[in-house]
Scaffold this motif. Structure first.
Motif, PDB file in Angstrom:
ATOM      1  N   ASP A  88      42.285  32.526  30.611  1.00 44.19           N
ATOM      2  CA  ASP A  88      42.687  32.663  29.199  1.00 44.19           C
ATOM      3  C   ASP A  88      44.140  32.930  29.077  1.00 44.19           C
ATOM      4  OD1 ASP A  88      39.999  32.409  28.299  1.00 44.19           O
ATOM      5  OD2 ASP A  88      39.748  34.653  28.554  1.00 44.19           O
ATOM      6  N   ASP A  89      44.880  33.057  30.049  1.00 43.05           N
ATOM      7  CA  ASP A  89      46.273  33.411  30.182  1.00 43.05           C
ATOM      8  C   ASP A  89      47.161  31.796  29.887  1.00 43.05           C
ATOM      9  OD1 ASP A  89      46.408  36.174  31.139  1.00 43.05           O
ATOM     10  OD2 ASP A  89      45.355  35.180  32.723  1.00 43.05           O
ATOM     11  N   ASP A  92      47.890  28.968  32.346  1.00 39.92           N
ATOM     12  CA  ASP A  92      47.273  28.954  33.600  1.00 39.92           C
ATOM     13  C   ASP A  92      46.562  27.643  34.159  1.00 39.92           C
ATOM     14  OD1 ASP A  92      46.206  30.674  35.598  1.00 39.92           O
ATOM     15  OD2 ASP A  92      44.179  30.268  34.580  1.00 39.92           O
ATOM     16  N   ASP A 114      37.352  32.804  37.955  1.00 46.46           N
ATOM     17  CA  ASP A 114      38.226  33.973  37.999  1.00 46.46           C
ATOM     18  C   ASP A 114      39.069  33.997  39.293  1.00 46.46           C
ATOM     19  OD1 ASP A 114      36.324  34.738  39.542  1.00 46.46           O
ATOM     20  OD2 ASP A 114      35.955  36.638  38.810  1.00 46.46           O
ATOM     21  N   ALA A 247      49.651  34.517  36.009  1.00 47.76           N
ATOM     22  CA  ALA A 247      49.276  35.407  34.965  1.00 47.76           C
ATOM     23  C   ALA A 247      47.811  35.904  34.803  1.00 47.76           C
ATOM     24  CB  ALA A 247      49.562  34.624  33.734  1.00 47.76           C
ATOM     25  N   SER A 248      46.838  34.730  35.528  1.00 46.30           N
ATOM     26  CA  SER A 248      45.490  35.015  35.553  1.00 46.30           C
ATOM     27  C   SER A 248      45.143  35.912  36.629  1.00 46.30           C
ATOM     28  CB  SER A 248      44.741  33.804  35.851  1.00 46.30           C
ATOM     29  OG  SER A 248      43.416  34.103  35.721  1.00 46.30           O
ATOM     30  N   LYS A 250      46.981  38.410  37.844  1.00 42.30           N
ATOM     31  CA  LYS A 250      47.134  39.883  37.158  1.00 42.30           C
ATOM     32  C   LYS A 250      46.262  40.245  36.395  1.00 42.30           C
ATOM     33  CE  LYS A 250      52.339  39.096  37.396  1.00 42.30           C
ATOM     34  NZ  LYS A 250      53.607  39.200  36.709  1.00 42.30           N
ATOM     35  N   THR A 251      46.041  39.467  35.294  1.00 42.33           N
ATOM     36  CA  THR A 251      44.695  39.847  34.410  1.00 42.33           C
ATOM     37  C   THR A 251      43.575  40.242  35.382  1.00 42.33           C
ATOM     38  OG1 THR A 251      45.561  38.437  32.769  1.00 42.33           O
ATOM     39  CG2 THR A 251      43.415  39.134  32.425  1.00 42.33           C
ATOM     40  N   GLN A 254      43.771  43.463  37.112  1.00 45.46           N
ATOM     41  CA  GLN A 254      43.583  44.568  36.340  1.00 45.46           C
ATOM     42  C   GLN A 254      42.432  45.012  35.952  1.00 45.46           C
ATOM     43  OE1 GLN A 254      45.819  46.738  35.612  1.00 45.46           O
ATOM     44  NE2 GLN A 254      44.231  48.049  34.921  1.00 45.46           N
ATOM     45  N   GLY A 255      41.490  43.991  35.829  1.00 46.62           N
ATOM     46  CA  GLY A 255      40.042  44.234  35.234  1.00 46.62           C
ATOM     47  C   GLY A 255      39.320  44.716  36.490  1.00 46.62           C
TER      48      GLY A 255
END
Length: 293
Positions: A88-89, A92, A114, A247-248, A250-251, A254-255
């Protein structure tokens, strides 16, 4: 004076007195996953036993299962093609075609949207072994050399569903480890075929920087590691050079942290975080997995 055998790694705090953030605190067998990260004074209990030399890295698409005397040839086969969102970034890369790869012996390697990858025989759904790894984390390299052959063997035998979760555990202030890790994980996400994914993961660990202070995984190197595997397409090259999936990464990372992952390598079996004693050897990890079956 040299470090005593099996001394925790590293022996001294890193730059600025900060310890690298891998190596979760021990969890009593049968106990719950760790809670929120401890305070800044916490020193992670590294100290995995010294790993044997990485003798199984032969390049190409061959993975030797030393313990079981097997050699698994990863076959690049378009068994199933999944059209999924790459993340979703923004930037991406939009939709990706992810190809399920066949592993000799009947198991399949299935890349997920993911950035993780599932390795299992068709129909095998449990026990689920989740491996959380950071390519710039030296204990992750030691874990891979020690346990990867056994994990692949369990998947081929239909005795476990193994899921690899590459992630970024280092903060931006921890350089060059942060950038090393980000480049490697983003590059792996450029590999859309499951068989090639496993081989490229092997190549990344085979060329892992020796410590968190060493610069590694430069773009030119990431591309050169891929060439023997046939990963030379314009799209792959462009993806690696632009860090399309950074970017993804990183996201998603974090999850994982928000879910309770405090360090790498971390192993969960059916959602329970294993104690360090359960990952001391392939036999110990196998017993923990089989106990959950």
């Amino acid at each position: 004076m040299g470090n005593p055998p099996n001394a925790p790694w590293p022996p001294q705090p890193g730059r600025g007195g900060q310890q690298p953030p891998y190596g979760p605190p021990p969890v009593p067998p049968g106990g719950p996953a760790p809670g929120p990260p401890p305070g800044p004074g916490w020193r992670p209990p590294h100290g995995m036993p010294p790993a044997p030399p990485p003798g199984r890295r032969g390049g190409g698409l061959v993975i030797a299962l030393v313990g079981g005397g097997l050699v698994l040839v990863l076959v690049v086969a378009a068994v199933v093609v999944l059209l999924v969102r790459g993340g979703d970034d923004e930037g991406d890369g939009g939709a990706q075609q992810l190809t399920v790869g066949k592993i000799a012996g009947g198991a399949e390697a299935t890349p997920l949207a993911d950035g993780s990858l599932t390795m299992a025989r068709p129909g095998v759904t449990a026990p689920v072994v989740d491996i959380y790894e950071d390519f710039a984390c030296p204990p992750c390299g030691a874990f891979d050399r020690r346990h990867d052959p056994m994990l692949k063997q369990l998947a081929v035998e239909g005795r476990a569903k193994v899921v690899f979760h590459p992630m970024l555990i280092f903060g931006e202030a921890t350089q060059p480890a942060h950038d090393n890790s980000l480049r490697a994980a983003a590059a792996l996400r450029c590999v859309t075929d499951g068989a090639h994914w496993l081989s490229y993961q092997d190549a990344l660990y085979a060329h892992q920087p020796p410590n968190e202070s060493a610069t590694g995984y430069l773009t030119r190197d990431l591309l050169s590691y891929a060439e023997p595997l046939g990963l030379t397409s314009d799209d792959f090259t462009s993806c690696v050079k632009s860090q399309r999936h950074a970017a993804s990464v990183k996201t998603v990372s974090q999850g994982y942290v928000s879910s309770g992952i405090q360090g790498t390598p971390s192993v969960r079996v059916n959602g329970r975080t294993l104690a360090q004693s359960d990952t001391e050897s392939p036999d110990a990890l196998r017993r923990a997995i089989e106990a959950a079956a």
